[in-house]
Design a protein around this motif. Structure first.
Motif, mmCIF file in Angstrom:
data_model
loop_
_atom_site.group_PDB
_atom_site.id
_atom_site.type_symbol
_atom_site.label_atom_id
_atom_site.label_comp_id
_atom_site.label_asym_id
_atom_site.label_seq_id
_atom_site.Cartn_x
_atom_site.Cartn_y
_atom_site.Cartn_z
ATOM 1 N N ARG A 1 12.481 -3.079 20.622
ATOM 2 C CA ARG A 1 13.842 -2.574 20.372
ATOM 3 C C ARG A 1 14.427 -1.935 21.639
ATOM 4 O O ARG A 1 15.605 -2.103 21.945
ATOM 5 C CB ARG A 1 13.828 -1.591 19.215
ATOM 6 C CG ARG A 1 13.715 -2.289 17.872
ATOM 7 C CD ARG A 1 13.861 -1.300 16.704
ATOM 8 N NE ARG A 1 14.094 -1.999 15.475
ATOM 9 C CZ ARG A 1 13.147 -2.409 14.647
ATOM 10 N NH1 ARG A 1 11.879 -2.192 14.924
ATOM 11 N NH2 ARG A 1 13.453 -3.043 13.523
ATOM 12 N N GLN A 2 13.582 -1.208 22.365
ATOM 13 C CA GLN A 2 14.037 -0.587 23.608
ATOM 14 C C GLN A 2 14.426 -1.661 24.617
ATOM 15 O O GLN A 2 15.463 -1.557 25.270
ATOM 16 C CB GLN A 2 12.942 0.300 24.197
ATOM 17 C CG GLN A 2 13.333 0.944 25.510
ATOM 18 C CD GLN A 2 12.230 1.773 26.125
ATOM 19 O OE1 GLN A 2 11.117 1.839 25.619
ATOM 20 N NE2 GLN A 2 12.519 2.409 27.237
ATOM 21 N N SER B 1 8.799 -0.655 18.698
ATOM 22 C CA SER B 1 9.692 0.268 19.390
ATOM 23 C C SER B 1 10.003 -0.240 20.799
ATOM 24 O O SER B 1 11.159 -0.180 21.249
ATOM 25 C CB SER B 1 9.058 1.655 19.459
ATOM 26 O OG SER B 1 9.856 2.530 20.200
#
Length: 112
Positions: A72-73, A69
């Motif tokens: 991706r951020q 995550s």
């Protein structure tokens, strides 16, 4: 330790290298961070490069939804935010040992 690495390397690798779908930024970056900040690689390219460079690290990264995550951020952020995130990672003692790998991934991910 690796969980910390994963989240932090996700930030740098994401900039990488480590879904760089935003394309190259124009941010003025430290030469060591430039390839990470301005990568044009996609998330799959980053992951393919990581798997090729260090399968064990890739396996540990893949086991961490938090790290995925964070990557991706990172990759979804504009270059100025990537710079901040990469600098935070670079200054983290737990992540420093992986910075070379992150730079390698950033430098090679366009080959995947």
């Amino acid at each position: 330790m690796l969980t910390s690495l994963s989240a932090k390397s996700a930030l740098a690798v994401g900039g990488l290298a480590l879904s760089c779908t935003l394309g190259a930024g124009t941010a003025s970056a430290d030469p060591d961070l430039g390839p990470i900040i301005n990568t044009t690689c996609s998330y799959p390219q980053v992951m393919a490069a990581l798997n090729a460079q260090d399968p064990a690290a890739a396996g540990q990264f893949n086991a961490s939804p938090i790290a995925q995550s964070a990557l991706r951020q990172f990759l979804g952020s504009p270059p100025n935010r990537r710079m901040t995130m990469a600098q935070q990672m670079q200054s983290s003692p737990g992540a420093q040992q992986y910075f070379g790998l992150i730079q390698q991934v950033a430098a090679t991910c366009n080959n995947y």
